[in-house]
Design an enzyme around this catalytic site. Structure first.
Site, PDB file in Angstrom:
ATOM      1  N   GLU A  23      28.336  33.218  40.002  1.00  0.00           N
ATOM      2  CA  GLU A  23      27.401  34.186  39.402  1.00  0.00           C
ATOM      3  C   GLU A  23      26.304  33.539  38.558  1.00  0.00           C
ATOM      4  O   GLU A  23      25.509  34.248  37.947  1.00  0.00           O
ATOM      5  CB  GLU A  23      28.188  35.199  38.573  1.00  0.00           C
ATOM      6  CG  GLU A  23      29.089  36.068  39.426  1.00  0.00           C
ATOM      7  CD  GLU A  23      30.035  36.933  38.607  1.00  0.00           C
ATOM      8  OE1 GLU A  23      30.217  36.659  37.405  1.00  0.00           O
ATOM      9  OE2 GLU A  23      30.609  37.873  39.183  1.00  0.00           O
ATOM     10  N   TRP A  81      37.456  41.810  42.090  1.00  0.00           N
ATOM     11  CA  TRP A  81      38.124  41.062  43.166  1.00  0.00           C
ATOM     12  C   TRP A  81      39.246  40.188  42.632  1.00  0.00           C
ATOM     13  O   TRP A  81      40.077  39.698  43.377  1.00  0.00           O
ATOM     14  CB  TRP A  81      37.108  40.221  43.945  1.00  0.00           C
ATOM     15  CG  TRP A  81      36.568  39.005  43.220  1.00  0.00           C
ATOM     16  CD1 TRP A  81      36.168  38.934  41.918  1.00  0.00           C
ATOM     17  CD2 TRP A  81      36.376  37.687  43.773  1.00  0.00           C
ATOM     18  NE1 TRP A  81      35.714  37.671  41.622  1.00  0.00           N
ATOM     19  CE2 TRP A  81      35.829  36.886  42.737  1.00  0.00           C
ATOM     20  CE3 TRP A  81      36.593  37.110  45.012  1.00  0.00           C
ATOM     21  CZ2 TRP A  81      35.512  35.527  42.928  1.00  0.00           C
ATOM     22  CZ3 TRP A  81      36.264  35.765  45.194  1.00  0.00           C
ATOM     23  CH2 TRP A  81      35.741  34.990  44.165  1.00  0.00           C
ATOM     24  N   ASP A  82      39.294  40.004  41.328  1.00  0.00           N
ATOM     25  CA  ASP A  82      40.371  39.237  40.697  1.00  0.00           C
ATOM     26  C   ASP A  82      41.725  39.711  41.224  1.00  0.00           C
ATOM     27  O   ASP A  82      42.643  38.915  41.429  1.00  0.00           O
ATOM     28  CB  ASP A  82      40.354  39.450  39.174  1.00  0.00           C
ATOM     29  CG  ASP A  82      39.025  39.102  38.527  1.00  0.00           C
ATOM     30  OD1 ASP A  82      37.983  39.331  39.162  1.00  0.00           O
ATOM     31  OD2 ASP A  82      39.028  38.621  37.383  1.00  0.00           O
ATOM     32  N   LYS A 106      29.098  28.401  38.478  1.00  0.00           N
ATOM     33  CA  LYS A 106      30.037  29.006  37.528  1.00  0.00           C
ATOM     34  C   LYS A 106      31.475  28.855  38.032  1.00  0.00           C
ATOM     35  O   LYS A 106      32.415  28.717  37.265  1.00  0.00           O
ATOM     36  CB  LYS A 106      29.698  30.482  37.368  1.00  0.00           C
ATOM     37  CG  LYS A 106      30.583  31.237  36.412  1.00  0.00           C
ATOM     38  CD  LYS A 106      30.055  32.646  36.238  1.00  0.00           C
ATOM     39  CE  LYS A 106      30.958  33.501  35.394  1.00  0.00           C
ATOM     40  NZ  LYS A 106      30.455  34.873  35.289  1.00  0.00           N
ATOM     41  N   GLN A 107      31.630  28.957  39.327  1.00  0.00           N
ATOM     42  CA  GLN A 107      32.961  28.805  39.928  1.00  0.00           C
ATOM     43  C   GLN A 107      32.774  28.419  41.383  1.00  0.00           C
ATOM     44  O   GLN A 107      31.694  28.611  41.947  1.00  0.00           O
ATOM     45  CB  GLN A 107      33.774  30.081  39.818  1.00  0.00           C
ATOM     46  CG  GLN A 107      33.244  31.268  40.589  1.00  0.00           C
ATOM     47  CD  GLN A 107      33.931  32.552  40.158  1.00  0.00           C
ATOM     48  OE1 GLN A 107      33.565  33.154  39.155  1.00  0.00           O
ATOM     49  NE2 GLN A 107      34.915  32.982  40.889  1.00  0.00           N
TER      50      GLN A 107
HETATM   51  O1  IFM Z   1      35.507  38.764  38.825  1.00  0.00           O
HETATM   52  C1  IFM Z   1      35.141  37.880  37.832  1.00  0.00           C
HETATM   53  C2  IFM Z   1      33.937  37.107  38.314  1.00  0.00           C
HETATM   54  O2  IFM Z   1      34.246  36.354  39.450  1.00  0.00           O
HETATM   55  C3  IFM Z   1      33.434  36.189  37.226  1.00  0.00           C
HETATM   56  N1  IFM Z   1      33.111  36.971  36.075  1.00  0.00           N
HETATM   57  C4  IFM Z   1      34.265  37.676  35.530  1.00  0.00           C
HETATM   58  C5  IFM Z   1      34.843  38.627  36.560  1.00  0.00           C
HETATM   59  C6  IFM Z   1      36.084  39.323  35.993  1.00  0.00           C
HETATM   60  O3  IFM Z   1      37.090  38.393  35.729  1.00  0.00           O
END
Ligand code: IFM
Length: 726
Positions: free
Chosen positions: A474, A334-335, A586-587
């Site tokens: 995550e 999704w990046d 994590k985010q």
């Molecule tokens: O898509 C990301 C995810 O949100 C966090 N782990 C790494 C992935 C790839 O950058």
């Protein structure tokens, strides 16, 4: 020269060779080459990755295969190899000129045999012709006269961290200074050919060709005089079966013949490539006055994204680590749609369209994924490669030799809505109705069909739920009713209704065709309405605080500040299971909704959720996707100075190797988020269906911010004055 266009490395630090190779990656939208030295260096990763060139690999299924190296060009002085591994480095400088995409490296070196030489390497991958790569080497003896030899090769002995992907098909030579090498991937059987031509100027050189196995080599030798500079140009052409079918070798040789047909080949190729770069920068450049570091970093972010972006190929996309390293194996996440795509939607919509077409062309894989799970419609894979099938590894090697189960491919579902969102955003910004009609509508509608089959109806609770998922955060796996997932699924179904209505009015035949083909029956559309009304969204109506998932508030609260100083993520420090039991993120997860859908929330709701979730987010060592989003939200809350350090974390992530993993490749999403932080955050750009507005809030030390964006076919320029330096 304005040094905000330059990435400079003033001295050679062998211990930093890995991250610096990634930083000095150059490319042309078709392929990228890391900043590996042409003459080699122990421990280097000589990597060139080409869009679409995937091969099978155990565990991680498929990966971009490191292609035979076009770089090797070593200099020998009186029989001694010029190599920074040996001898003495008397001066050194490496520079990437982002304005033209040219990478140079100059050094003065004294050999173990006490001869001193000046060497200057320069290379580029042509932005004007995706099949042309060129390098130049200039050699000047400082304190000796004697024999100088260069050995220039195409090297098929390459691997991906030990995994060999190529079988030689054939190698050969043409004339007295051209060689070629054709190879085939072991698993996918994809052909690729390279041809190289060498040209020495400033000396009368003798050329010989050496059919070294899987490494055809051109040698040029001359007698050099002290102080005399000789220039060696190596021009390489590269074709894959995607471009040339079975005739990759013929295509590569024909391209070289075309290149050689006119004089000053290298200079002409460079001029054409520089011209193409000038056109890119004309629309895409962002000006930040009063902050050279930010200025350089935002150009660097743009540079890395443009070299990774397929210029004309709608069957490939941008990988999480671009094509600058082996991290995530060239897989697409999704990046691309959420973090990177807006850069292209606003600066180069044709590229954005191609990136979205990649998702259209991989709908087959998404449908197969839904089918395998017993669901309807299309479910985009968490990690994708060529076909759109799920390629997330199920296990990866973990600490102490134990395999770790990776669940994202099974249960990180939100990507289907992220892609629908990206289609909608592109449509709003460009007004590209043709795209929506031909491709976008089908993507939005069939992923909506997926959601309606995935939600669970809970009759006793009179609501729909989505259990057992992973949200953007995550650190928490197997959670129920993740707010980001549920909220976006609801929004997505509403979008699908709107798009279908639009189609019915503007293209009734297409609407009828899709209704028929995707089985958008009355019962199905009724269920969409029901889900929109009854899906469970965890929010306290009084405080307006969302709960990230069911039971999140019962998890252990951790004071992140008390864990400082640290150089590792919370998950690395506490372990996967223990982190799962905490409230550490994590985010941003809930906060992502405020970023994506700002019109749906008022300022107080934003503030309450920001105050709760920001201190609980592992912003320094968790996900690299996070800081740029925090910067945008801080700007929207009116605090550009609070936003600034978040922005710089995103913008400098690779230039300063902030996560200590730049060696694995450039963080494409962080680069995209850095751009968004500047344009959507500090510039306050907002695009809705009928309007484009800005509301600039510059950090105090910025004197001016200027950028251009495409909006509905018009390139609009913006310039905002700041206070500057108070
Ligand atoms: O898509 C990301 C995810 O949100 C966090 N782990 C790494 C992935 C790839 O950058």
């Amino acid at each position: 020269m304005d040094n905000t266009w330059l990435i400079q490395e003033p001295e050679f630090t062998p211990s930093a060779i890995g991250p610096q190779e990634a930083v000095f990656t150059i490319g042309n939208g078709n392929l990228s080459t890391r900043g590996t030295f042409e003459e080699g260096f122990s421990g280097c990763d000589d990597v060139t990755l080409v869009h679409g060139v995937f091969d099978d690999v155990p565990t991680v299924m498929t990966e971009l295969a490191n292609v035979p190296s076009w770089l090797p060009l070593a200099v020998y002085i009186e029989g001694e190899k010029v190599s920074l591994d040996a001898g003495e480095i008397l001066s050194y400088e490496r520079t990437l000129d982002m304005r033209t995409g040219v990478l140079t490296r100059s050094f003065r070196w004294r050999s173990p045999g006490n001869r001193t030489v000046d060497v200057r390497y320069e290379r580029f991958t042509s932005l004007a012709d995706p099949h042309v790569l060129a390098l130049r080497c200039q050699v000047t003896p400082v304190d000796f006269s004697g024999t100088v030899e260069v050995r220039a090769a195409l090297d098929g002995h390459v691997d991906n961290a030990g995994v060999r992907h190529w079988l030689k098909v054939k190698q050969g030579e043409q004339g007295e200074r051209t060689v070629f090498l054709e190879s085939r991937t072991r698993g996918t059987g994809l052909l690729l050919a390279e041809a190289a031509w060498l040209d020495v100027r400033g000396a009368s050189a003798k050329y010989t060709l050496h059919p070294i196995e899987n490494c055809p080599t051109i040698v040029a030798r001359w007698t050099a005089q002290t102080g005399q500079t000789v220039t060696v140009d190596k021009v390489v052409s590269l074709y894959t079966a995607h471009d040339a079918g079975r005739k990759t070798c013929e295509a590569a040789l024909a391209k070289l013949a075309e290149v050689q047909a006119t004089p000053d080949a290298y200079d002409r190729l460079l001029a054409a490539s520089s011209h193409a770069w000038a056109e890119v920068w004309d629309a895409a450049d962002v000006i930040i006055e009063g902050d050279d570091e930010a200025q350089r970093a935002i150009r660097y972010s743009l540079f890395q994204l443009f070299i990774a972006a397929p210029q004309a190929d709608p069957f490939v996309s941008i990988a999480a680590k671009t094509m600058s390293g082996f991290g995530y194996r060239g897989h697409v996440f999704w990046d691309t749609e959420i973090f990177i795509l807006p850069v292209f939607t606003y600066t180069h919509p044709a590229i954005a369209r191609n990136l979205l077409l990649y998702r259209y062309h991989t709908l087959g894989g998404a449908r197969a994924k839904a089918r395998e799970a017993g669901l309807d419609g299309a479910q985009y894979p968490w990690e994708a490669a060529l076909t759109g099938e799920e390629v997330t590894p199920r296990f990866v090697p973990g600490p102490a030799g134990k395999d770790v189960r990776i669940w994202t491919g099974d249960i990180e579902l939100h990507i289907s809505s992220d892609i629908a969102y990206a289609v909608w955003q592109y449509w709003q910004a460009t007004g590209d109705d043709d795209f929506m009609l031909q491709y976008g509508a089908e993507m939005i509608l069939d992923t909506a069909v997926f959601w309606a089959s995935r939600v669970e109806w809970e009759p006793e609770k009179n609501r729909y739920e989505i259990s057992d998922v992973i949200g953007p955060d995550e650190y928490h796996e197997h959670v129920d009713n993740n707010v980001y997932t549920n909220y976006l699924a609801r929004w997505h179904l509403g979008l699908a209704q709107a798009v279908l209505n639009w189609l019915r009015h503007s293209a009734p035949a297409k609407a009828a065709e899709l209704v028929e083909r995707l089985a958008l029956t009355g019962a199905r559309l009724e269920k969409w309405r029901d889900i929109i009304a009854k899906i469970y969204i965890l929010q306290d109506p009084t405080t307006r605080l969302f709960e990230q998932f069911e039971g999140y508030f019962q998890r252990r609260d951790v004071d992140l500040a008390a864990m400082e100083p640290r150089s590792r993520s919370v998950q690395a420090l506490l372990g996967i299971e223990e982190t799962n039991e905490t409230q550490v993120l994590k985010q941003p997860d809930v906060l992502m909704l405020f970023y994506l859908l700002p019109d749906e929330f008022d300022a107080q709701t934003m503030r309450v959720n920001w105050d709760y979730y920001t201190p609980r987010t592992d912003l320094t060592h968790g996900s690299s996707l996070a800081p740029g989003i925090q910067a945008i939200l801080a700007c929207r809350m009116g605090d550009a100075d609070m936003a600034y350090p978040f922005f710089m974390q995103a913008a400098l992530i690779d230039l300063h190797d902030l996560r200590l993993n730049t060696r694995d490749g450039i963080h494409g999403a962080a680069a995209g988020a850095a751009w968004q932080a500047v344009v959507l955050g500090f510039g306050g750009l907002r695009v809705t269906e009928n309007s484009l507005t800005t509301q600039a809030r510059l950090p105090k030390h910025w004197k001016r911010l200027a950028f251009k964006v495409w909006h509905k076919g018009e390139l609009k320029s913006f310039s905002f004055e700041g206070i500057g330096n108070i």
